[in-house]
Design a protein around this motif. Structure first.
Motif: not given
Lengths: 294, 526
Positions: B374, B417-418, B406-407, B415, B48
């Motif tokens: 995560r 994109g799961g 997120d970045q 994690m 991702h």
């Protein structure tokens, strides 16, 4: 009598002019819209407020495209692949087309038939993948140049061109002057082939420039990716399914994707748009000549 | 000469005998490291964009230190992954494992029957965390077991309400502006939408208000899936494939031919004809809806499991009470089970160390494993607060260089994109599911409606033959239903033709089609 004809001619000209204008608009407007949308705010693009001029002018899309500098790596790779690939392709194409254009080549219809066969039947992706991998080309820069470097269609175009422009008498004259086949090719055939060289250059260069599939399948290192793969990656950021598993969603970033989409089109097609006018004057001539005889 | 031959044979034998010795490896069933001597594996992973990389990623390095398992990752960007994965499988050029593998149940069945995926249930002795999780939650095994009784891929497990429940949201600012009460049933909802469209709640003097802005681009049921429960559908086991549910006798039922479905369509047809639904609803994606929300033009949306996607005006929106139907039905059915994603990781037949690999993957499900996935590394990207909860550092939450959270986490964890084998609980989750407003929305649903329990949500899998038949029937039947549902709603087709519509559907191999679902459901239920 003369008057009436001229009036018809006038009407004809006007109709042609109007239709040409409509065609130009139909063809140019999408390009213009892409350009304008790439400079507009994404919310405005989504809401359909962008028509002729940028609304809420900004360069966020381009900032995002060029942000991490990877695009330049892609540019460099693609330029290398395009130049090398076009060069190799033209050599291969002409060295197939020239002998096939000579009547004295023994069994040339059979050879031509074999070439043509590959236009309709291919091994498919998996055998090709296994061959490439077996040949040690996987994740190798040459895979971008060699896979698909010869287009049979272009060989036929080039062969037909050579057959129709260079008449048998020229070969006979060269023969009399004592030139061998190689010498004839370099001193007689090549200088007379400028239009077809231009056509092949454009066909192949556009092909290599736009090629992402070869890279997608056969390349592993990001540092070797062509531009199109980087751009494709930029486009898949922040898609719907990614929103599901995330710590925070910055909707502005998701929306800006819409502008990025248009920016990407500009970034990736401008070099080819620039190249085209320089080759264009040869273009119609080359293809048409190649197309007259079957 | 003869002697030389004997020596040669003896040498060969010696080599042959020593080979298994070289392979024999003690894999610990409970302790770390998993193996005493480092083993090297190759993995193919869907990368991702928010995850910096998989080789040398702190989380992966940490797992390697703990387990002694080293993996060389071939990273393929998300957008290209499935194509490349299928190519490797088709040419049998296999890595040792696939990560973020996106193997659907049907993929698993096909590749397992080719012998390319290893049955994981035989290795569960080496999966202490996963086994414990399965023992505590019977729903997991039901959802990931393939028709042949084996498990070929690991799931992503999620137990947080906010990630599993899908919502609809109403514009509360508009309600206040017009002095309206929160609607509690379908009738009141209709009246509220009508007031939205005519009462100029955004106070710009223009009639630019949209009542319900839907986003049902590819599936027409996206427009009304959250309303199924108000018409009595999906109360037992949720909705299957958009148009099926399970009735009270454990029988699969096609919703789209029930009288109650006709009622639903009539209800939406009224909303449509009174201009209370955005006319673009079948032609726009949710980003367009978000843009319209940003322009303060939207009163109601039905998408997402929190309000983040709405963007600038998200604070205006909240989950209304579950709208009760005409006879009081108020199920909340658009829910995913605890098995959030199947097929996130699989071990291939090329793997010489399946036991060790299983233990490596199993560690992802431990609390520390999932936190590492995560949130990254303790002391670098997160810390444990005095109350024992996990907290991201402030410089991760608000990156000084302008990265999103997120970045910033993506430089440590994996994690993005799961689709990772992990066990997401409220303790380890930092997503929008933990926001107070998301929790309040879930409470509203719990307080006003009947939420389908997570363990009742089905995930069906089909044998290879069933999958082939299914896709054969599905194309005709589902597109006929989707198309005609749209036509009934938009008034292109009159409700006087309802019986004709049902008859046509029934003549389309409907019984065979439902029988496949029934067989799959019975397997799931057994």
């Amino acid at each position: 009598m003369k008057m009436r004809q001229s009036r018809e001619d006038n009407i004809f000209s006007v109709v042609i002019a109007v239709m040409t204008c409509i065609f130009i608009v139909v063809i140019l407007y999408p390009l213009w819209f892409v350009l304008v949308a790439s400079f507009s705010g994404p919310v405005e693009v989504f809401a359909g407020r962008v028509w002729i001029w940028p609304v809420n002018f900004n360069i966020e899309a381009y900032r995002r495209i060029f942000m991490d500098g990877e695009v330049f790596v892609g540019y460099r790779n693609t330029i290398v692949y395009t130049i090398l690939g076009t060069f190799v392709s033209i050599i291969l194409t002409l060295s197939a087309a020239y002998p096939l254009s000579r009547k004295k080549l023994y069994g040339r219809n059979i050879i031509m038939g074999l070439f043509a066969f590959t236009m309709f039947f291919g091994g498919g992706l998996i055998p090709t993948y296994l061959i490439v991998k077996g040949a040690g080309l996987y994740n190798n820069l040459w895979v971008m140049i060699l896979v698909g470097s010869l287009s049979v269609y272009n060989v036929i175009v080039a062969r037909t061109f050579l057959q129709s422009t260079i008449v048998e008498e020229i070969y006979e004259a060269s023969d009399v002057d004592g030139a061998n086949d190689i010498k004839v090719f370099f001193t007689v055939v090549l200088p007379l082939s400028a239009p077809i060289l231009a056509v092949l250059t454009l066909f192949y260069a556009v092909g290599f420039w736009n090629n992402y599939f070869t890279g997608l399948i056969y390349l592993r290192d990001r540092s070797r990716y062509p531009l199109q793969l980087y751009l494709r990656e930029i486009l898949v950021i922040d898609t719907a399914d990614n929103v599901v598993e995330t710590l925070e969603v910055d909707m502005n970033r998701v929306l800006v994707k819409e502008s990025i989409k248009y920016g990407v089109i500009i970034v990736s097609s401008v070099p080819m748009l620039i190249l085209y006018p320089f080759l264009q004057r040869f273009f119609v001539k080359g293809v048409m000549i190649g197309a007259i005889k079957g | 000469m003869k002697r030389l031959f004997v020596v040669f044979i003896a040498l060969l034998l010696a080599v042959a005998l020593s080979m298994p010795v070289a392979f024999a490896l003690t894999v610990s069933k409970t302790d770390l490291p998993v193996v005493d001597e480092k083993i090297n594996l190759t993995g193919m992973v869907s990368k991702h964009n928010n995850t910096a990389g998989w080789n040398n990623q702190p989380a992966i390095v940490h797992f390697e230190e703990l387990t002694n398992v080293h993996i060389d990752w071939e990273e393929v960007p998300d957008g290209n992954f499935v194509e490349k994965r299928n190519l490797l499988l088709a040419s049998n050029d296999l890595p040792d494992l696939f990560m973020r593998a996106r193997l659907s149940a049907t993929d698993q069945v096909i590749y397992a029957s080719n012998g390319q995926l290893v049955a994981l249930d035989a290795l569960f002795d080496y999966a202490p965390y996963f086994s414990e999780m399965m023992a505590n939650n019977a729903g997991i095994a039901k959802c990931i077991t393939m028709p042949d009784g084996h498990i070929y891929a690991l799931p992503q497990i999620n137990t947080t309400d906010g990630n599993l429940i899908n919502n609809y949201f109403i514009n509360t600012v508009w309600l206040d502006a017009l002095g309206l009460e929160m609607p509690t049933n379908l009738e009141e909802f209709h009246d509220v939408l009508a007031a939205f469209v005519t009462g100029d709640p955004n106070q710009n003097g223009e009639a630019d208000e949209i009542g319900y802005a839907g986003s049902a681009l590819s599936n027409s049921y996206d427009l009304f899936i959250n309303f199924y429960g108000s018409f009595g559908f999906g109360g037992n086991h949720g909705i299957i494939n958009g148009f099926f549910d399970i009735d009270d006798d454990d029988k699969v039922r096609l919703i789209a031919i029930q009288d109650k479905y006709k009622e639903l369509l009539i209800y939406f047809n009224i909303l449509w004809s009174e201009n209370l639904i955005d006319k673009d609803s079948f032609a726009q994606n949710y980003q367009t809806v978000s843009a319209k929300c940003a322009l303060n033009q939207v009163g109601f949306v039905s998408y997402g499991n929190n309000t983040q996607w709405i963007g600038a005006t998200r604070a205006d929106f909240a989950q209304p009470p579950v709208l009760a139907g005409s006879n009081g039905d108020n199920y909340w059915v658009n829910v995913s089970g605890n098995v959030q994603t199947v097929g996130t990781a699989a071990i291939t037949s090329a793997n010489r160390y399946p036991e060790a690999t299983m233990r490596y993957l199993d560690y992802f499900y431990s609390e520390h494993g999932t936190v590492t996935i995560r949130m990254g590394i303790e002391g670098e990207s997160y810390y444990i607060d005095v109350d024992g909860s996990y907290k991201l550092f402030d410089y991760i939450k608000h990156d000084p260089n302008g990265l999103t959270q997120d970045q910033a986490v993506g430089k440590y964890g994996i994690m993005g994109g799961g689709n990772v084998p992990q066990n997401i609980s409220d303790r380890v989750d930092q997503s929008a599911a933990q926001l107070p407003e998301t929790k309040a929305d879930v409470e509203t649903i719990r307080a006003t409606g009947k939420l389908v329990p997570y363990e009742a949500i089905t995930k069906l899998s089909y044998t290879e033959d069933e999958a082939v038949d299914l896709s054969r029937y599905e194309t005709d039947i589902l597109s006929y239903i989707k198309e005609n549902s749209v036509k009934f709603i938009t008034g292109e087709r009159e409700f006087s033709e309802w019986d004709q519509y049902v008859q046509t559907l029934k003549s389309m191999n409907l019984d065979e089609y439902i029988a496949i679902y029934q067989a799959a459901y019975d397997r799931w239920n057994s």
